[in-house]
Design a protein around this motif. Sequence first.
Motif: not given
Length: 669
Positions: A302-309, A458-473
């Motif tokens: 079920t949905p959760v609330s609080g602070r999680a990594w 030719p057909i083509g794609l340009r993919c961008l990605a950014v990611s990180t880890f951390g804590d959030a409410d």
Amino acid sequence: MSSYSAQDSQQHLLPRPGNESMKDSTVESPPPPRKRLHIKRSLVLILFPLAVIGYYSFIWQFFIVRPRDDVVNYGISGERWIFYSWFIVGVFGLEWSRYGLVGAEFAALQSKRFRAKNMVGLLNHSGSTWSEPGGWGLSFTRFVNSGEEGKDNIGWYGVFKSLGWGIFNPSNWVEGMKRVFGSLKNYTLWYMLTALSLSFYIGLPLSGLTMELSDGYVKTNIRPEVVGRAWEDLHARAWWSYPSTIEQAWKAGSPTTIPGIGIIYTAGYIDRGRYEGLQGIPNTLPMDDGLPEMFLAPQGRTPVSGRAWGFRVSYNCSIVEKESQFTARSQKDRYMEQYVSVGMESHNVHGYAEVVSRAVASYESPSSFDPESTSTWDIIEYVLWQLRLPATYPESEVNNFTSKLEPVIQDMESPVEKSENGSWSLNKAYFDKQPQNTTIVERNISRLLDRIIDVTPPIGLRCLAVSTFGDADLDPRTSTFSSFEERIPRAYTQSSDAEEPIAGLGSTVRKVLSRNYLGFFSSINSRTMSSYSNSMVYGAFLTPQELQKSAMVAFGTETLQLMYDGKYGFEGSWMHPNLSSSIESKIITKGEVPPKVVIVPFCIWALGSISLALFFGFRKRRGETLDGFSFYRLGKLHSSQLKDKNFFTAEEPYQVNTLWDLEGEPGAW
């Protein structure tokens, strides 16, 4: 003008004297009742509309139109009782509204502006007929239908009849309008009270249609059982099987669905209604347009609330139409791979691809999700040329093969060129200064030259990605996250028994896109494939849209594997110490009628009621309301005067003004 009340007009309802002695007797009038303030009804007429409007506004703002993820329906405990309480207001509301209006009615009738112009106009106010369906019907009938023959107060229908063939004469319409609005002039207060009571009668049931009880969740103090990686064990997995697991799931077209309740937490500024994958539970990672910001946290049932990594991530693949849209292909720090799908020749389509990637983002340095900072994001650029060959078996040849692609990259040369005599050759510009596998790729594609039927642009794609880890409410009401603080998983020492750190998001995607041309078809469950004997036959080339969708599936598959190991069950679940769980309950949600529709009749009723109370409610009067007892008492008081003026023998009660000829002014009652 008379000082006697309009209630004297009820005298004709009293029994007439039955003998001569009674007729000749002189009736002594008792002293008139003393004028007093009747504040109670006026206060009700002021406070009750304010309370009703205020309570509905409270429900509207905090429950109906509150910021909420309509898919999850997360609320507070006890919302069902708030819902039921509004209908209790409806039970007493109509009577309380009438209770206040009848007091203001009596006071308004004492004023010169709203006093009745004739006897019938006054009698219409007895019994509060304006507060019931019968009175509302009378208002409509009086305003639309024609009146009695020869009367000035005639409705729209009567005006139309009286115009005859002069219907096109504007002056006739002006005269007709005057007669219609004569009814409004003679019954102004009665029409006003009718409009106020009818507005509340309409607004109250409509307000009930603006809200409804739906299945949802409310918070509990129980710690949830969750699935997903934690800061302590992100890298504690079999790293050697990690890329192959992602590749196999991608090829199989596994759904990119979040496990458990399956909530993708987004940034507060994102409109979740725009994304198809967020319109149901569990949520699905984007397949077309990427989400600007996502936060994947441990998931409960079920949905959760609080602070999680968790894992904060954003990725998107866009279709390229011009070579100038590529940026990494011209940079020195790029990583490039070539690939041609010749590992299996028992099919009628092949692909030659060039994949250029640039890894800039690092988990050891802060990451920016600002769209203006894409220069710090990881980039994967993909270009694909497709070749069509004859089917392995002539009888399985596709006669209606679909070769049209849109859009294509218009300004790029092809690695395979067609000469004037119809033969195909390699464009050496693509193979002279390329990566280490150039020789192998060139040799493999050379084997296909004498069998090529067609080569696509030719057909083509340009993919961008950014990611990180951390804590959030985590906010389960809106399925959003906030107050993010970056916290990178602990680094494992390079010892013999330590786990090897998992590569960042995008590394496996690059490998998948580099060597799996036929996997694009299976990853999106394409229906263009068919089998014949021991070969596969394809009825169309891979389109740019299908290529984009497949690449997004690859990113989603790697994301799920990174955070949830690609699993959907609760095996290996754990109790989260910082989160609160929830239970199913009934929540107030939007109904079929928009709340703004209700505000119009409510405001008419409230403003009109309060205005009547302020202008007339605090004036002294001889009675609390214009009820039957008031009519009888004042009629008894002035019966002799009414008799002397032949009130009871009048032939035209609509035109009799005898009541106003009595001594005094209307304000006297």
